[in-house]
Design an enzyme around this catalytic site. Structure first.
Site, mmCIF file in Angstrom:
data_model
loop_
_atom_site.group_PDB
_atom_site.id
_atom_site.type_symbol
_atom_site.label_atom_id
_atom_site.label_comp_id
_atom_site.label_asym_id
_atom_site.label_seq_id
_atom_site.Cartn_x
_atom_site.Cartn_y
_atom_site.Cartn_z
ATOM 1 N N GLU A 1 43.914 36.500 22.608
ATOM 2 C CA GLU A 1 43.957 35.411 23.722
ATOM 3 C C GLU A 1 45.433 34.390 23.435
ATOM 4 O O GLU A 1 45.584 33.326 23.906
ATOM 5 C CB GLU A 1 42.910 34.370 23.693
ATOM 6 C CG GLU A 1 41.792 35.066 24.261
ATOM 7 C CD GLU A 1 40.440 34.189 24.303
ATOM 8 O OE1 GLU A 1 40.498 33.198 24.112
ATOM 9 O OE2 GLU A 1 39.343 34.960 24.642
ATOM 10 N N LYS B 1 32.507 32.396 34.163
ATOM 11 C CA LYS B 1 33.516 33.593 34.022
ATOM 12 C C LYS B 1 32.990 34.421 35.287
ATOM 13 O O LYS B 1 31.725 35.015 35.135
ATOM 14 C CB LYS B 1 33.056 34.454 32.690
ATOM 15 C CG LYS B 1 33.487 33.875 31.379
ATOM 16 C CD LYS B 1 33.175 34.470 30.259
ATOM 17 C CE LYS B 1 33.803 33.947 28.918
ATOM 18 N NZ LYS B 1 33.437 34.585 27.693
#
EC number: 4.2.1.11
Length: 426
Positions: free
Chosen positions: A204, A336
């Site tokens: 990330e 999500k």
């Protein structure tokens, strides 16, 4: 002219070099919407199922089956439907799949089409996605949770906890918040370099140094905040994603890097000690997804002090979220898209959370693409918070850049959520 006249999917590559599904939905007006789905590394056990090929290609991670379902069954079922009724489109795909977790056609197949349909609708209406989904009231830019130190399943190091984040709540705009984050990111690189630690980045975009303890990650971030000229607990707060399910074994929370093991009550006390010592504003997955008794303890002890976010706990699922709300578990949900598999169901989860007084944090996954749908979604739903990684890697930065564009387009109407995104800051 909003009828669906064509749907096409293809296999593309995500930020980890793994295949994912991209879909295009074309309407009778001639406009086309395109979207690509993300993929997670640490996944909740109750997430919708991502369909992989399990053959020799890409180490079994190919998505030709999912692509085939889009170009076959799903396309045939949706041709001629009104794209403007996204709930009906999503409902038809869910019905077609026929399983409770979208395992037959694949959540990655359904989501690619759902997202692409939303984009096609926005294009057909001649407006950006955030305006199409959120209407005129969609003017709030979210506080970013910037994951600048990676551990756990997101990095190859000895840090147990998955994410150590900074939250620039003291900024006055999203553009300024991104600047805060970038300046701390660069300061942290210098701090780590001076210590002789690795400045390689994880999935990330955050650094993934080998540190002697989880607490050491907090200490280096605080040093970087100070060196960048900001005040921790004022300009910038801290956030954690423990991803506790990853180190919950036989009823114990095992921090291998520190040689420590806790029962649920002990781990709650461990986290409470951090909250008392450091300017921590949000903790995600502080307890394991199946340890609801532990979650209850955590919520009772820290729910009034910090935001407690359920990710693996709730998996963007309204049935599970409702159970959590009824039992007073956590006070926030991580959103999500690919955990549930359609845009409509995602919007329903956000609505349920907000109605119950829970916050909703829009989130990326560790495997991302250049798709920026979640940036628009965060503004459309007035979520006030977004998780989309660090200040490096184009798959992460693309979302920040989209938020900067949205803020510019909104002009004087734009509002940065800032401190107002967190009840704990009053």
């Amino acid at each position: 002219m909003s009828e669906i006249v064509d749907i096409h999917a293809r296999e593309i590559i995500d930020s980890r070099g793994n295949p994912t599904v991209e879909a295009e939905v074309t309407l009778a007006s001639g406009v086309m919407g395109r979207a690509a789905v993300p993929s997670g590394a640490s996944t909740g056990a109750r997430e919708a199922i991502e369909l992989r090929d399990d053959d020799v290609r890409y180490g079994g991670k190919g998505v030709r089956k999912a692509v085939g379902h889009v170009n076959g069954e799903i396309r045939e079922a949706l041709l001629g439907m009104k794209a403007t009724d996204l709930a009906a489109v999503d409902g038809r795909m869910i019905e077609l799949d026929g399983t409770p977790n979208k395992s037959r056609l694949g959540a990655n197949a359904l989501l690619a089409v759902s997202m692409a349909t939303a984009h096609a609708n926005a294009a057909d209406a001649g407006m950006p996605l955030y305006r199409h989904l959120g209407g005129e009231e969609a003017v709030t830019l979210p506080v970013p949770m910037m994951n600048i130190v990676n551990g756990g399943a997101h990095a190859d190091n000895s840090v147990d906890m998955q994410e150590f984040m900074i939250l620039p709540v003291g900024a006055s705009s999203i553009a300024e918040a991104v600047r805060y984050g970038a300046e701390v990111f660069h300061a942290l690189k210098k701090v780590l370099h001076k210590r002789g630690s690795s400045t390689a980045v994880g999935d990330e975009g955050g650094f993934a140094p080998d540190l002697p303890s989880n607490e050491a990650a907090i200490e280096v971030i605080l040093e970087a905040i100070d060196k960048a000229g900001f005040k921790a607990g004022q300009d910038i707060w801290l956030g954690l994603d423990c991803a506790s399910s990853e180190f919950h074994k036989d009823g114990k929370y095992v921090l291998a890097s520190e040689g420590k093991s806790f029962d649920a009550a002990g781990f709650v006390d461990y986290l409470a000690g951090w909250v008392n010592q450091y300017p921590i504003l949000t903790i995600e997955d502080g307890m394991a997804e199946d340890d609801w008794a532990g979650w209850k303890l955590l919520t009772e002890k820290l729910g009034g002090k910090v935001q407690l976010v359920g990710d693996d706990l709730f998996v963007t699922n309204t049935e599970i979220l409702k159970e959590g709300i009824d039992k007073h578990i956590a006070n926030s949900i991580l959103i999500k898209l690919n955990q549930i598999g359609t845009v409509s169901e995602t919007l329903a989860a956000i609505h349920m959370a907000h109605k119950a007084g829970y916050t909703a944090v829009i989130s990326h996954r560790s495997g991302e693409t250049e798709d920026v749908t979640i940036a628009d979604l965060s503004v459309a739903t007035q979520a006030g918070q977004i998780k989309t990684g660090s200040l490096s890697r184009s798959d992460r930065v693309a979302k920040y850049n989209q938020l900067i564009r949205i803020e510019e387009a909104l002009g004087s109407a734009a509002r940065y959520a800032g401190r107002g995104a967190f009840k704990q800051l009053g």
